[in-house]
Design a protein around this motif. Sequence first.
Motif, PDB file in Angstrom:
ATOM      1  N   VAL A  83       3.323  -1.126 -12.185  1.00 53.00           N
ATOM      2  CA  VAL A  83       4.106  -0.537 -13.283  1.00 53.00           C
ATOM      3  C   VAL A  83       3.207  -0.285 -14.491  1.00 53.00           C
ATOM      4  CG1 VAL A  83       5.897  -1.052 -14.994  1.00 53.00           C
ATOM      5  CG2 VAL A  83       6.344  -1.426 -12.560  1.00 53.00           C
ATOM      6  N   ASN A  84       2.371  -1.271 -14.801  1.00 44.85           N
ATOM      7  CA  ASN A  84       1.453  -1.120 -15.938  1.00 44.85           C
ATOM      8  C   ASN A  84       0.414  -0.036 -15.668  1.00 44.85           C
ATOM      9  OD1 ASN A  84       2.827  -3.240 -17.109  1.00 44.85           O
ATOM     10  ND2 ASN A  84       1.278  -4.780 -16.621  1.00 44.85           N
ATOM     11  N   ALA A  85      -0.119  -0.018 -14.442  1.00 45.72           N
ATOM     12  CA  ALA A  85      -1.174   0.945 -14.118  1.00 45.72           C
ATOM     13  C   ALA A  85      -0.676   2.383 -14.204  1.00 45.72           C
ATOM     14  CB  ALA A  85      -1.717   0.661 -12.718  1.00 45.72           C
ATOM     15  N   LEU A  86       0.584   2.606 -13.856  1.00 45.40           N
ATOM     16  CA  LEU A  86       1.145   3.956 -13.901  1.00 45.40           C
ATOM     17  C   LEU A  86       1.846   4.265 -15.221  1.00 45.40           C
ATOM     18  CD1 LEU A  86       2.626   4.219 -10.277  1.00 45.40           C
ATOM     19  CD2 LEU A  86       0.525   5.241 -11.153  1.00 45.40           C
ATOM     20  N   HIS A  87       1.825   3.288 -16.147  1.00 49.19           N
ATOM     21  CA  HIS A  87       2.446   3.449 -17.468  1.00 49.19           C
ATOM     22  C   HIS A  87       3.924   3.825 -17.346  1.00 49.19           C
ATOM     23  CE1 HIS A  87      -1.623   3.251 -19.062  1.00 49.19           C
ATOM     24  NE2 HIS A  87      -1.971   4.248 -18.269  1.00 49.19           N
TER      25      HIS A  87
ATOM     26  N   ALA B  40       0.810  -1.221   0.000  1.00 51.44           N
ATOM     27  CA  ALA B  40       0.000   0.000   0.000  1.00 51.44           C
ATOM     28  C   ALA B  40       0.840   1.267   0.000  1.00 51.44           C
ATOM     29  CB  ALA B  40      -0.944  -0.014   1.201  1.00 51.44           C
ATOM     30  N   ILE B  41       1.806   1.374   0.931  1.00 58.07           N
ATOM     31  CA  ILE B  41       2.576   2.609   1.012  1.00 58.07           C
ATOM     32  C   ILE B  41       3.536   2.727  -0.159  1.00 58.07           C
ATOM     33  CG2 ILE B  41       4.413   1.668   2.473  1.00 58.07           C
ATOM     34  CD1 ILE B  41       2.835   5.201   2.687  1.00 58.07           C
ATOM     35  N   GLY B  42       4.088   1.606  -0.628  1.00 59.81           N
ATOM     36  CA  GLY B  42       4.962   1.639  -1.795  1.00 59.81           C
ATOM     37  C   GLY B  42       4.231   2.138  -3.029  1.00 59.81           C
ATOM     38  N   GLN B  43       3.009   1.651  -3.236  1.00 57.50           N
ATOM     39  CA  GLN B  43       2.223   2.099  -4.381  1.00 57.50           C
ATOM     40  C   GLN B  43       1.880   3.577  -4.273  1.00 57.50           C
ATOM     41  OE1 GLN B  43      -1.080  -0.359  -5.590  1.00 57.50           O
ATOM     42  NE2 GLN B  43      -0.037  -2.253  -5.015  1.00 57.50           N
ATOM     43  N   GLU B  44       1.539   4.028  -3.056  1.00 56.67           N
ATOM     44  CA  GLU B  44       1.210   5.447  -2.885  1.00 56.67           C
ATOM     45  C   GLU B  44       2.420   6.330  -3.194  1.00 56.67           C
ATOM     46  OE1 GLU B  44      -1.730   7.031  -2.269  1.00 56.67           O
ATOM     47  OE2 GLU B  44      -2.511   5.028  -2.694  1.00 56.67           O
TER      48      GLU B  44
ATOM     49  N   LYS C  77      11.911   9.951 -11.043  1.00 59.09           N
ATOM     50  CA  LYS C  77      11.380   9.012 -12.033  1.00 59.09           C
ATOM     51  C   LYS C  77      11.586   7.589 -11.539  1.00 59.09           C
ATOM     52  CE  LYS C  77      11.869   7.520 -16.858  1.00 59.09           C
ATOM     53  NZ  LYS C  77      12.646   7.679 -18.114  1.00 59.09           N
ATOM     54  N   ILE C  78      10.505   6.804 -11.508  1.00 59.72           N
ATOM     55  CA  ILE C  78      10.603   5.388 -11.124  1.00 59.72           C
ATOM     56  C   ILE C  78      11.124   4.597 -12.317  1.00 59.72           C
ATOM     57  CG2 ILE C  78       9.382   3.376 -10.219  1.00 59.72           C
ATOM     58  CD1 ILE C  78       9.322   5.736  -8.314  1.00 59.72           C
ATOM     59  N   VAL C  79      12.315   3.986 -12.160  1.00 60.51           N
ATOM     60  CA  VAL C  79      12.913   3.229 -13.258  1.00 60.51           C
ATOM     61  C   VAL C  79      13.046   1.747 -12.939  1.00 60.51           C
ATOM     62  CG1 VAL C  79      14.183   5.247 -14.096  1.00 60.51           C
ATOM     63  CG2 VAL C  79      15.282   3.663 -12.470  1.00 60.51           C
ATOM     64  N   ALA C  80      12.813   1.364 -11.665  1.00 61.29           N
ATOM     65  CA  ALA C  80      12.983  -0.039 -11.269  1.00 61.29           C
ATOM     66  C   ALA C  80      12.070  -0.343 -10.096  1.00 61.29           C
ATOM     67  CB  ALA C  80      14.435  -0.325 -10.891  1.00 61.29           C
ATOM     68  N   VAL C  81      11.533  -1.552 -10.098  1.00 62.12           N
ATOM     69  CA  VAL C  81      10.569  -1.970  -9.071  1.00 62.12           C
ATOM     70  C   VAL C  81      10.799  -3.440  -8.761  1.00 62.12           C
ATOM     71  CG1 VAL C  81       8.123  -2.266  -8.529  1.00 62.12           C
ATOM     72  CG2 VAL C  81       8.848  -0.304  -9.894  1.00 62.12           C
ATOM     73  N   THR C  82      10.569  -3.815  -7.501  1.00 64.12           N
ATOM     74  CA  THR C  82      10.573  -5.229  -7.156  1.00 64.12           C
ATOM     75  C   THR C  82       9.656  -5.482  -5.970  1.00 64.12           C
ATOM     76  OG1 THR C  82      11.984  -7.161  -6.713  1.00 64.12           O
ATOM     77  CG2 THR C  82      12.517  -5.136  -5.536  1.00 64.12           C
TER      78      THR C  82
ATOM     79  N   THR D 157      11.873  -1.347 -15.070  1.00 61.19           N
ATOM     80  CA  THR D 157      12.199  -2.772 -15.038  1.00 61.19           C
ATOM     81  C   THR D 157      11.709  -3.383 -13.734  1.00 61.19           C
ATOM     82  OG1 THR D 157      14.192  -2.355 -16.343  1.00 61.19           O
ATOM     83  CG2 THR D 157      14.068  -4.459 -15.158  1.00 61.19           C
ATOM     84  N   VAL D 158      11.074  -4.557 -13.831  1.00 59.09           N
ATOM     85  CA  VAL D 158      10.664  -5.302 -12.643  1.00 59.09           C
ATOM     86  C   VAL D 158      11.738  -6.350 -12.358  1.00 59.09           C
ATOM     87  CG1 VAL D 158       8.932  -6.807 -11.606  1.00 59.09           C
ATOM     88  CG2 VAL D 158       8.217  -4.911 -13.088  1.00 59.09           C
ATOM     89  N   TYR D 159      12.432  -6.188 -11.231  1.00 66.34           N
ATOM     90  CA  TYR D 159      13.534  -7.088 -10.885  1.00 66.34           C
ATOM     91  C   TYR D 159      13.062  -8.240 -10.007  1.00 66.34           C
ATOM     92  CZ  TYR D 159      16.958  -3.879 -12.849  1.00 66.34           C
ATOM     93  OH  TYR D 159      17.697  -3.114 -13.709  1.00 66.34           O
TER      94      TYR D 159
END
Length: 344
Positions: free
Chosen positions: A45-49, A12-16, A29-34, A53-55
Amino acid sequence: MKLRIGVIGTGAIGQEHMKRITNTLSKGKIVAVTDVNQAQAQAIVNALHLDATVYNDGHQLIQADDVDAIIVTSWGPTHEEFVLAAIQAGKPVFCEKPLATTAEGCKRIVNAEIEAGKLFVQVGYMRRYDPSYLALKATLDQGTVGEPLIIHSAHRNPTVPETYTGDMSIVDTFIHEIDIHRWLLNDDYVSVQTIAPKKTSQAADHLQDPIIVLMKTKRGALISGEIFVNCEYGYDIQCQVVGEKGIASLPEPATVVLRTDAKHSKDILVDWQARFKSAYDAELQDWIDSTLKGEVNGPTAWDGYVAAVTSDACLEAKVSGEVTPIHLDDRPAFYDQALTTVQK
């Protein structure tokens, strides 16, 4: 110039935080997520377009060449591991509380940062950025009410889930009061006692609610903190400072005053995210701006360590019912460089 950010943990907090960086704030700018839930990470990642990269894990993300800085919003027991890895990689890191789940873990992070010779860590105590608390802090620093003698505070939630445990009233809820009162008073704690009044009928069988925490500071101020997480009526944060020359109270969130249906009323918030939205925005914008300048201007790893030691003592006092001393190591001179406008 944009700060290229990797986010570890998409709950929840990460998405916010990802949403505010992408849609509200500047220079990030968000360039990487895991996340341990890879599908969830990909979904946000898809929802925010995002072009991100998803690690597979946090360590891969930290080592990525296109990641300048890290946000850790994963499960609490993983924080220490990822913060230490970020320091080792030489990358600034914003970590939501807790910095680590033990005081020893926080101290390892402090030592790693000192050994690296540079501030890397900011901890997510967002109340220091809340306009109401900033106004109260300015009043105290100006000496308007004289030397603070007593703080009366309350942290009230309308309800909590069945999974909420007794320890969480300290480590998840009161932890914010631990940090903010120390910041308001510019003073550390020396002892704590917890008292259990009559239990509300609205609390789960396993949960003592409410509780009162009494803390004393080095300069002798007394803090009485109420934690009431099944108050029903709303999300209500209160703080009143009794000084030698007067009383200063935390301003209420701005709401419309109504005269209707034979009543004079104001709405009370029911959601913590709504109450502190502006604080979260200001906190992360300051982290982005400061990181781009090579600075740390918010709560440091040392502040995370102090909060952990204090919360451990609160938990001990909750079991014993006795006045429990709080033993802190001396603050390293290394952290003098972090005394900025947010922390003064």
